[in-house]
Design an enzyme around this catalytic site. Sequence first.
Site: not given
Ligand code: UN1
Length: 513
Positions: A266, A300
């Site tokens: 990821e 992310c």
């Molecule tokens: C991440 O940034 O690695 O959808 C995860 C989102 C959060 C998870 C982000 N529930 O922004």
Amino acid sequence: MKNFGIKEALAELGLKKSNPGVSTGSKWYRSTGGLIDSYSPADGKLIGSVHGGDEKTFDKVVKQSEEAFQVWRTWPAPKRGEVVRQVGVALRKYKEPLGKLVSYEMGKSLQEGLGEVQEMIDICDFAVGLSRQLHGLTMHSERPNHRMYEQWHPIGTVGIISAFNFPVAVWSWNSMLAWVCGDVCVWKPSEKTPLCSIACQLITARVFEKNGVPEGVSCLVNGDATIGQLMAQDERIPLVSATGSTRMGKAVARTVSERLGRALLELGGNNAIIITEHANLDMAIRGALFGAVGTAGQRCTTTRRLIIHDSIFDEVKDRLKNAYAHLNIGNPLDTGNHVGPLIDKTAVKLYQDALRKVKQAGGEFVVKGGVLQGKGYESECYVKPAVAVVENEYEIVQHETFAPILYLIRYNSLAEAIQKQNGVKQGLSSSIMTTNMQEMERFLSAAGSDCGIANVNIGTSGAEIGGAFGGEKETGGGRESGSDAWKAYMRRQTNTINFGDNLPLAQGIKFDI
Ligand code: UN1
């Protein structure tokens, strides 16, 4: 300066000034690995230190995890689920101090810190239900008196490499699912947020101990990238789930695939919202704002690009400028602030470099960035969220900068907007803001967004745990959290059973003697 109850939160979580950073559950090891000091980006103060692991302790931990697996895999899945249910109860109890610690150690707003712990609680609930639903399929055999079905078995030790930006939730997405599946976990958290990992391990260990869970089902090895490398190359670890940069993910993938292990990746995103001429602009502005500046642009799923229809471009630009003027930047524990600091000074430098490159490439700033100085900004990690009009093709726009920099890009036709949205190497999250059904369906069609997540009338970040989370292309292809992501943590076995008195062969093959 106000303490915001941090001292009390640390005490409640059982954190000390100096903490062992390697554990197999109730046992903690003070190893000879390097000492990791954790400084808060909120105020620059040392929160505490953690003793990292070395190769020897890592080996010891993996051995213990293997032993634990022999027993844990024989527990009925719903019994494992019951333990995870209790972890969820414990997390409810510690939601406030843990949320505070996340906010203080990582720098996200307290609201988002608490939200992250809520995400952990949600995945616990999801995993409990899942523990009674690890379904396989049944098939009809082509042979008489034969039955075929498939079942899912645990795979063993799961290595979890997590990033600083979600220091607790992403671990829980992986571990809670892995545990109900019957796997055991070894967690290598980010060096930037080691105390969050200790707090999680302490909370879990107490629940595990009460339930007689074998030592080694929940393991923690703090340390630098060498621990991650050891994990990637270790044949005793059939699955490595890694969250972080594309560069890190590629290194992990190479090493894991070399030994034909499984990697669940990821990685980076370069997420865009398309704002069409049919958008509800109030919603579009709010969605873009939270998407771009939430977690100071360090998710992310952060919105990095707005692809805006030419007819509303100037209006969106002006309204954004106005909205950005109302942002409060400061201590994330102060609930009056919307935006906290970046994680460290290196991140600040990358932010500054990016702004320079935007300018060099010919970008036009709508909201100027800059590093904040003075009272309240002593950590030197606070930056102003910036907005710039750019071309999608700029080198810097193609790149994920983990900071609050929002790029505005103009389009004329929806096909062009989708082509720009897909025209980056990453493929995590995407959105369209529209009230037009045709635009929405085109965006969601096979010829639409190429991302793992495609939303309508919400931003790119803030996904719920119930869906599969992850993305395509350089994002790595993995799916974590909800839907059937659990399948990555198990091995599939196809079973064919003959309950007759003959031995017919498949495909009608005759083999008589
Ligand atoms: C991440 O940034 O690695 O959808 C995860 C989102 C959060 C998870 C982000 N529930 O922004």
